[in-house]
Scaffold this motif. Structure first.
Motif, PDB file in Angstrom:
ATOM      1  N   GLY A  42       0.860  -1.181   0.000  1.00  0.00           N
ATOM      2  CA  GLY A  42       0.000   0.000   0.000  1.00  0.00           C
ATOM      3  C   GLY A  42       0.884   1.214   0.000  1.00  0.00           C
ATOM      4  N   ALA A  43       0.475   2.246   0.722  1.00  0.00           N
ATOM      5  CA  ALA A  43       1.244   3.484   0.768  1.00  0.00           C
ATOM      6  C   ALA A  43       2.690   3.193   1.178  1.00  0.00           C
ATOM      7  N   ALA A  44       2.876   2.262   2.117  1.00  0.00           N
ATOM      8  CA  ALA A  44       4.221   1.962   2.604  1.00  0.00           C
ATOM      9  C   ALA A  44       5.121   1.482   1.471  1.00  0.00           C
ATOM     10  N   ALA A  45       4.570   0.639   0.610  1.00  0.00           N
ATOM     11  CA  ALA A  45       5.362   0.113  -0.496  1.00  0.00           C
ATOM     12  C   ALA A  45       5.775   1.243  -1.439  1.00  0.00           C
ATOM     13  N   ARG A  46       4.834   2.138  -1.719  1.00  0.00           N
ATOM     14  CA  ARG A  46       5.168   3.252  -2.608  1.00  0.00           C
ATOM     15  C   ARG A  46       6.213   4.165  -1.976  1.00  0.00           C
ATOM     16  N   GLY A  47       6.189   4.277  -0.652  1.00  0.00           N
ATOM     17  CA  GLY A  47       7.180   5.103   0.033  1.00  0.00           C
ATOM     18  C   GLY A  47       8.538   4.434   0.139  1.00  0.00           C
ATOM     19  N   GLY A  48       8.623   3.174  -0.230  1.00  0.00           N
ATOM     20  CA  GLY A  48       9.911   2.498  -0.189  1.00  0.00           C
ATOM     21  C   GLY A  48      10.057   1.480   0.937  1.00  0.00           C
ATOM     22  N   SER A  49       9.088   1.426   1.851  1.00  0.00           N
ATOM     23  CA  SER A  49       9.159   0.432   2.916  1.00  0.00           C
ATOM     24  C   SER A  49       8.512  -0.868   2.473  1.00  0.00           C
ATOM     25  N   THR A  50       9.170  -1.962   2.776  1.00  0.00           N
ATOM     26  CA  THR A  50       8.600  -3.266   2.497  1.00  0.00           C
ATOM     27  C   THR A  50       8.329  -3.947   3.829  1.00  0.00           C
ATOM     28  N   ARG A  51       7.194  -4.605   3.904  1.00  0.00           N
ATOM     29  CA  ARG A  51       6.853  -5.316   5.128  1.00  0.00           C
ATOM     30  C   ARG A  51       6.359  -6.695   4.754  1.00  0.00           C
ATOM     31  N   SER A  52       6.817  -7.686   5.453  1.00  0.00           N
ATOM     32  CA  SER A  52       6.392  -9.040   5.154  1.00  0.00           C
ATOM     33  C   SER A  52       6.110  -9.751   6.460  1.00  0.00           C
ATOM     34  N   ASP A  53       4.938 -10.359   6.563  1.00  0.00           N
ATOM     35  CA  ASP A  53       4.484 -10.952   7.823  1.00  0.00           C
ATOM     36  C   ASP A  53       4.490 -12.470   7.746  1.00  0.00           C
ATOM     37  N   VAL A  54       4.862 -13.083   8.836  1.00  0.00           N
ATOM     38  CA  VAL A  54       4.787 -14.545   8.927  1.00  0.00           C
ATOM     39  C   VAL A  54       4.128 -14.907  10.250  1.00  0.00           C
ATOM     40  N   ILE A  55       3.202 -15.839  10.194  1.00  0.00           N
ATOM     41  CA  ILE A  55       2.698 -16.432  11.437  1.00  0.00           C
ATOM     42  C   ILE A  55       3.086 -17.905  11.416  1.00  0.00           C
ATOM     43  N   ILE A  56       3.649 -18.356  12.508  1.00  0.00           N
ATOM     44  CA  ILE A  56       4.053 -19.758  12.612  1.00  0.00           C
ATOM     45  C   ILE A  56       3.381 -20.354  13.834  1.00  0.00           C
ATOM     46  N   SER A  57       2.830 -21.534  13.625  1.00  0.00           N
ATOM     47  CA  SER A  57       2.070 -22.142  14.709  1.00  0.00           C
ATOM     48  C   SER A  57       2.082 -23.650  14.532  1.00  0.00           C
ATOM     49  N   ASP A  58       1.653 -24.371  15.549  1.00  0.00           N
ATOM     50  CA  ASP A  58       1.488 -25.812  15.352  1.00  0.00           C
ATOM     51  C   ASP A  58       0.018 -26.183  15.188  1.00  0.00           C
ATOM     52  N   THR A  59      -0.828 -25.174  15.114  1.00  0.00           N
ATOM     53  CA  THR A  59      -2.238 -25.443  14.831  1.00  0.00           C
ATOM     54  C   THR A  59      -2.680 -24.586  13.640  1.00  0.00           C
ATOM     55  N   THR A  60      -3.922 -24.776  13.221  1.00  0.00           N
ATOM     56  CA  THR A  60      -4.445 -24.034  12.082  1.00  0.00           C
ATOM     57  C   THR A  60      -4.441 -22.527  12.348  1.00  0.00           C
ATOM     58  N   ILE A  61      -4.124 -21.767  11.311  1.00  0.00           N
ATOM     59  CA  ILE A  61      -4.110 -20.303  11.436  1.00  0.00           C
ATOM     60  C   ILE A  61      -5.279 -19.757  10.624  1.00  0.00           C
ATOM     61  N   ASP A  62      -6.219 -19.131  11.284  1.00  0.00           N
ATOM     62  CA  ASP A  62      -7.400 -18.664  10.560  1.00  0.00           C
ATOM     63  C   ASP A  62      -7.226 -17.259  10.004  1.00  0.00           C
ATOM     64  N   PHE A  63      -6.635 -16.408  10.793  1.00  0.00           N
ATOM     65  CA  PHE A  63      -6.525 -15.018  10.359  1.00  0.00           C
ATOM     66  C   PHE A  63      -5.069 -14.688  10.084  1.00  0.00           C
ATOM     67  N   PRO A  64      -4.732 -14.459   8.811  1.00  0.00           N
ATOM     68  CA  PRO A  64      -3.319 -14.386   8.458  1.00  0.00           C
ATOM     69  C   PRO A  64      -2.643 -13.034   8.696  1.00  0.00           C
ATOM     70  N   LYS A  65      -3.372 -12.056   9.137  1.00  0.00           N
ATOM     71  CA  LYS A  65      -2.775 -10.729   9.264  1.00  0.00           C
ATOM     72  C   LYS A  65      -2.129 -10.560  10.634  1.00  0.00           C
ATOM     73  N   VAL A  66      -0.945  -9.972  10.653  1.00  0.00           N
ATOM     74  CA  VAL A  66      -0.283  -9.719  11.928  1.00  0.00           C
ATOM     75  C   VAL A  66      -0.609  -8.290  12.360  1.00  0.00           C
ATOM     76  N   ASN A  67      -1.328  -8.141  13.464  1.00  0.00           N
ATOM     77  CA  ASN A  67      -1.564  -6.796  13.967  1.00  0.00           C
ATOM     78  C   ASN A  67      -0.443  -6.358  14.902  1.00  0.00           C
ATOM     79  N   GLN A  68      -0.106  -7.209  15.840  1.00  0.00           N
ATOM     80  CA  GLN A  68       0.991  -6.903  16.762  1.00  0.00           C
ATOM     81  C   GLN A  68       2.002  -8.034  16.722  1.00  0.00           C
ATOM     82  N   PRO A  69       3.125  -7.836  16.093  1.00  0.00           N
ATOM     83  CA  PRO A  69       4.113  -8.920  16.044  1.00  0.00           C
ATOM     84  C   PRO A  69       4.790  -9.105  17.400  1.00  0.00           C
TER      85      PRO A  69
END
Lengths: 181, 181
Positions: A42-69
């Motif tokens: 989004g705006a961050a990408a156009r400004g030059g910042s790249t962000r990449s999120d990963v969630i790792i778990s041993d159970t199913t992950i329903d919501f893939p967005k990281v709000n607070q890492p």
């Protein structure tokens, strides 16, 4: 296991998306975990910042967005300025000493590591900065095994580059020892 | 604009994750859109199927997971077998004739395109199969401009490979003409 929410951030050429993908693949293919990996552009990408999120778990992950890492990696000042407020209280903030001056106190363990400096001094190729960073992240957190990262790299990159990547990964692991949680 | 939900699926070495990332970056950096790009790894990844999701919109995207894609690309039989049931009614299903035999009717426009065959005949390098696929996808949907894809490629790959990628993209665009929605 605890559910790990990781955000890698930096600028376009630093390979943060690749680092996130490698981590997610290592967790799933070789450490029998579940992972989701996301880029929100989004705006961050156009400004030059790249962000990449990963969630790792041993159970199913329903919501893939990281709000607070609980693990936030910032490889540029701009990424740090933008993302430091989202770190989860009690989390781990990793910055590269070469690029980031941390000015605020956050309610998290804060680690400034000379990743880039060591990569340039000991390997001389900025391209493996992200792999060295990955080494530091897994060294400090035990998220996945170093061997699992190497197995992903073996699938992804030409044999002639493996040795350099192994060295970078080991360098990150080594640097993390001083800062082990 | 309509919100586009795209799923690229195939096997590990086919570059479907890269295709998704390039599409998302092109949309955001050069076509002024918003995009989210996700990999959900799990049993499918261990079985050899790779799936990569992109949502493209001109407004904010809150939920990054694609449940029902309106564009589904399947580059292997296994990916097709696994994912064809999730296509959104009225959507577009694109498969590669070389790898997929479509056996079921779906409530979607179904396009079997000889992408791989043409890449091998005209370029001879399987590595650009994903870029040719991307050309077909944008040719059929008008999602982003071909120039935007090229600008992303210019940032990502060495100059010496640009020409081959341009040829692959053009080939995909050309092949899509026969199937324009």
């Amino acid at each position: 296991m605890e559910r790990f929410r990781i955000v890698f951030s930096g600028s376009g050429g630093q390979g943060v998306i690749t680092a996130a993908i490698i981590l997610a693949e290592a967790a799933v293919l070789f450490d029998n975990l579940t992972a989701v990996q996301t880029q929100a552009y989004g705006a961050a990408a156009r400004g030059g910042s790249t962000r990449s999120d990963v969630i790792i778990s041993d159970t199913t992950i329903d919501f893939p967005k990281v709000n607070q890492p609980n693990i936030l990696v910032c490889l540029t000042q701009e990424a740090y300025n933008r993302f430091y407020p989202i770190i989860r209280p009690g989390g781990l903030l990793i910055t590269d000493q070469r690029y980031v001056r941390t000015e605020r106190k956050v309610d998290a363990i804060q680690r400034e590591i000379p990743l880039y400096k060591n990569v340039m001094e000991k390997i001389g190729k900025p391209i493996v900065h992200n792999i060295c960073t990955l080494g530091a992240v897994i060294g400090m957190t035990g998220l996945v095994r170093p061997e699992s990262i190497m197995k992903v790299l073996e699938k992804r990159i030409p044999t002639s580059f493996l040795e350099m990547n192994r060295t970078a990964l080991d360098l990150g692991l080594e640097l993390s020892k001083a800062f082990k949680k």
